[in-house]
Design a protein around this motif. Structure first.
Motif, PDB file in Angstrom:
ATOM      1  N   LEU A  25       0.773  -1.233   0.000  1.00  0.00           N
ATOM      2  CA  LEU A  25       0.000   0.000   0.000  1.00  0.00           C
ATOM      3  C   LEU A  25       0.817   1.303   0.000  1.00  0.00           C
ATOM      4  O   LEU A  25       0.352   2.296  -0.571  1.00  0.00           O
ATOM      5  N   PRO A  26       1.997   1.369   0.641  1.00  0.00           N
ATOM      6  CA  PRO A  26       2.669   2.675   0.751  1.00  0.00           C
ATOM      7  C   PRO A  26       2.840   3.452  -0.543  1.00  0.00           C
ATOM      8  O   PRO A  26       2.644   4.681  -0.553  1.00  0.00           O
ATOM      9  N   PRO A  27       3.209   2.832  -1.679  1.00  0.00           N
ATOM     10  CA  PRO A  27       3.390   3.647  -2.889  1.00  0.00           C
ATOM     11  C   PRO A  27       2.096   4.032  -3.594  1.00  0.00           C
ATOM     12  O   PRO A  27       2.130   4.820  -4.548  1.00  0.00           O
ATOM     13  N   LEU A  28       0.958   3.485  -3.176  1.00  0.00           N
ATOM     14  CA  LEU A  28      -0.298   3.752  -3.867  1.00  0.00           C
ATOM     15  C   LEU A  28      -0.832   5.138  -3.511  1.00  0.00           C
ATOM     16  O   LEU A  28      -0.622   5.643  -2.407  1.00  0.00           O
ATOM     17  N   GLY A  29      -1.549   5.727  -4.456  1.00  0.00           N
ATOM     18  CA  GLY A  29      -2.142   7.025  -4.232  1.00  0.00           C
ATOM     19  C   GLY A  29      -3.639   6.931  -4.036  1.00  0.00           C
ATOM     20  O   GLY A  29      -4.262   5.903  -4.310  1.00  0.00           O
ATOM     21  N   VAL A  30      -4.235   8.021  -3.565  1.00  0.00           N
ATOM     22  CA  VAL A  30      -5.685   8.111  -3.463  1.00  0.00           C
ATOM     23  C   VAL A  30      -6.271   7.961  -4.862  1.00  0.00           C
ATOM     24  O   VAL A  30      -5.754   8.519  -5.833  1.00  0.00           O
ATOM     25  N   ASN A  31      -7.357   7.202  -5.003  1.00  0.00           N
ATOM     26  CA  ASN A  31      -7.848   6.796  -6.326  1.00  0.00           C
ATOM     27  C   ASN A  31      -8.909   7.724  -6.919  1.00  0.00           C
ATOM     28  O   ASN A  31      -9.677   7.322  -7.788  1.00  0.00           O
ATOM     29  N   TYR A  32      -8.954   8.958  -6.470  1.00  0.00           N
ATOM     30  CA  TYR A  32      -9.839   9.948  -7.083  1.00  0.00           C
ATOM     31  C   TYR A  32      -9.250  11.332  -6.830  1.00  0.00           C
ATOM     32  O   TYR A  32      -8.379  11.507  -5.955  1.00  0.00           O
ATOM     33  N   GLU A  33      -9.720  12.298  -7.582  1.00  0.00           N
ATOM     34  CA  GLU A  33      -9.243  13.663  -7.416  1.00  0.00           C
ATOM     35  C   GLU A  33     -10.063  14.375  -6.347  1.00  0.00           C
ATOM     36  O   GLU A  33     -11.297  14.347  -6.378  1.00  0.00           O
ATOM     37  N   GLU A  34      -9.382  14.996  -5.414  1.00  0.00           N
ATOM     38  CA  GLU A  34     -10.078  15.703  -4.337  1.00  0.00           C
ATOM     39  C   GLU A  34     -11.001  16.789  -4.878  1.00  0.00           C
ATOM     40  O   GLU A  34     -12.048  17.090  -4.278  1.00  0.00           O
ATOM     41  N   SER A  35     -10.643  17.348  -6.025  1.00  0.00           N
ATOM     42  CA  SER A  35     -11.469  18.400  -6.620  1.00  0.00           C
ATOM     43  C   SER A  35     -12.845  17.885  -7.057  1.00  0.00           C
ATOM     44  O   SER A  35     -13.764  18.675  -7.278  1.00  0.00           O
ATOM     45  N   GLU A  36     -12.984  16.542  -7.191  1.00  0.00           N
ATOM     46  CA  GLU A  36     -14.253  15.951  -7.596  1.00  0.00           C
ATOM     47  C   GLU A  36     -15.157  15.632  -6.408  1.00  0.00           C
ATOM     48  O   GLU A  36     -16.293  15.181  -6.600  1.00  0.00           O
ATOM     49  N   ALA A  37     -14.687  15.863  -5.185  1.00  0.00           N
ATOM     50  CA  ALA A  37     -15.474  15.530  -3.997  1.00  0.00           C
ATOM     51  C   ALA A  37     -16.796  16.281  -3.998  1.00  0.00           C
ATOM     52  O   ALA A  37     -16.895  17.397  -4.518  1.00  0.00           O
ATOM     53  N   PRO A  38     -17.839  15.686  -3.439  1.00  0.00           N
ATOM     54  CA  PRO A  38     -19.155  16.334  -3.452  1.00  0.00           C
ATOM     55  C   PRO A  38     -19.142  17.630  -2.657  1.00  0.00           C
ATOM     56  O   PRO A  38     -18.462  17.754  -1.637  1.00  0.00           O
ATOM     57  N   THR A  39     -19.918  18.592  -3.124  1.00  0.00           N
ATOM     58  CA  THR A  39     -20.018  19.884  -2.449  1.00  0.00           C
ATOM     59  C   THR A  39     -21.225  19.955  -1.528  1.00  0.00           C
ATOM     60  O   THR A  39     -21.397  20.936  -0.803  1.00  0.00           O
ATOM     61  N   GLY A  40     -22.063  18.924  -1.533  1.00  0.00           N
ATOM     62  CA  GLY A  40     -23.242  18.899  -0.687  1.00  0.00           C
ATOM     63  C   GLY A  40     -23.867  17.527  -0.667  1.00  0.00           C
ATOM     64  O   GLY A  40     -23.444  16.626  -1.408  1.00  0.00           O
ATOM     65  N   PRO A  41     -24.899  17.321   0.153  1.00  0.00           N
ATOM     66  CA  PRO A  41     -25.495  15.988   0.303  1.00  0.00           C
ATOM     67  C   PRO A  41     -26.286  15.520  -0.908  1.00  0.00           C
ATOM     68  O   PRO A  41     -26.620  14.332  -0.994  1.00  0.00           O
ATOM     69  N   ASP A  42     -26.591  16.408  -1.844  1.00  0.00           N
ATOM     70  CA  ASP A  42     -27.431  16.038  -2.984  1.00  0.00           C
ATOM     71  C   ASP A  42     -26.649  15.880  -4.277  1.00  0.00           C
ATOM     72  O   ASP A  42     -27.245  15.879  -5.362  1.00  0.00           O
TER      73      ASP A  42
END
Length: 257
Positions: free
Chosen positions: A13-30
């Motif tokens: 696991l150590p060399p692996l990266g997060v598997n999505y872009e943080e900029s794509e994170a949801p901005t709200g519950p909907d």
């Protein structure tokens, strides 16, 4: 030996990266692209004010730190407790029928302090993990223990957002589409219930369950999921994060002949 295989997966696991872009994170519950979930369970009540030494809040923090809240029938955690919590890599073993899913996550946030809550100041402690390359999902999950300093109520809170990662295997993709979300919500319900049950009769100084040693400095959590000598090994399938028991696969092959 299956324990060695789990340790080997953890060490990948150590060399692996997060598997999505943080900029794509949801901005709200909907946000239609993500599942956004919040779950909360009341654990008990202490006197108002700072947490009681060795009381419900302190005990709950230990259980959350050690991943003892998980239901071993759905998710098991493999990690090195001596590693700093922030940045710690964890191998989660998802369990569904005869399938085993090896899912890598990394602790990317730790919170400790006091913040404003709906009824006044709250003491809070917890941590966040994010999914790594090879995980069947993409997203972030935060576990927190909170104490309302005015009322003394101690609670356990889960905040998560997630979506299905690209899955090449069509059978696995279809199965995950049918059962993945249902299993995820079931897990959320169970962790709150388990935390409540573990602390229902807790008294200051009482021993708490803790992860069992898997191999060397690596542990397996929760404590109910300690390895057994007869546990079957795992056989890799096409997706790097999915395994199926050798023994059961062999039995199915014999049944066809």
């Amino acid at each position: 030996m299956r324990a060695r295989g789990l340790v080997a997966e953890l060490d990948r696991l150590p060399p692996l990266g997060v598997n999505y872009e943080e900029s794509e994170a949801p901005t709200g519950p909907d946000d239609p692209a993500w599942h956004v979930d919040v779950a909360c369970a009341e654990l008990g009540t202490e006197p108002p004010g700072d947490p009681v030494p060795d009381g419900i809040f302190d005990a709950a923090c230990i259980l959350v730190r050690d991943y003892e809240f998980s239901d071993h029938r759905l998710i098991r955690g493999v990690f090195r407790p001596a590693d700093e919590l922030l940045g710690r890599n964890m191998l989660l073993e998802g369990r569904f029928l005869f399938l085993r899913f090896y899912l890598g996550v990394r602790v990317t946030g730790v919170v400790e302090g006091t913040r404003d809550g709906p009824d006044g100041p709250q003491r809070v402690w917890g941590w966040t993990y994010q999914t790594l390359d090879g995980h069947l999902e993409q997203g972030k999950l935060t576990y927190e223990v909170l104490k309302d300093l005015t009322t003394g109520v101690v609670s356990f809170r889960l905040d998560a957002y997630s979506r299905r990662a690209p899955i090449e295997n069509p059978v696995l993709r279809g199965g995950f589409r049918v059962f993945g979300r249902r299993t995820q919500l079931d897990f959320y319900r169970r962790v709150g219930r388990r935390m409540h049950d573990l602390l229902a009769d807790h008294r200051p100084g009482d021993p708490l369950p803790h992860p069992s040693r898997l191999a060397g400095d690596v542990v397996l959590a929760p404590s109910q999921s300690r390895m057994r000598p007869w546990d079957p090994a795992a056989l890799p399938l096409r997706h790097p994060g999915v395994h199926v028991h050798r023994r059961r696969l062999a039995l199915r092959r014999r049944a066809r002949t």
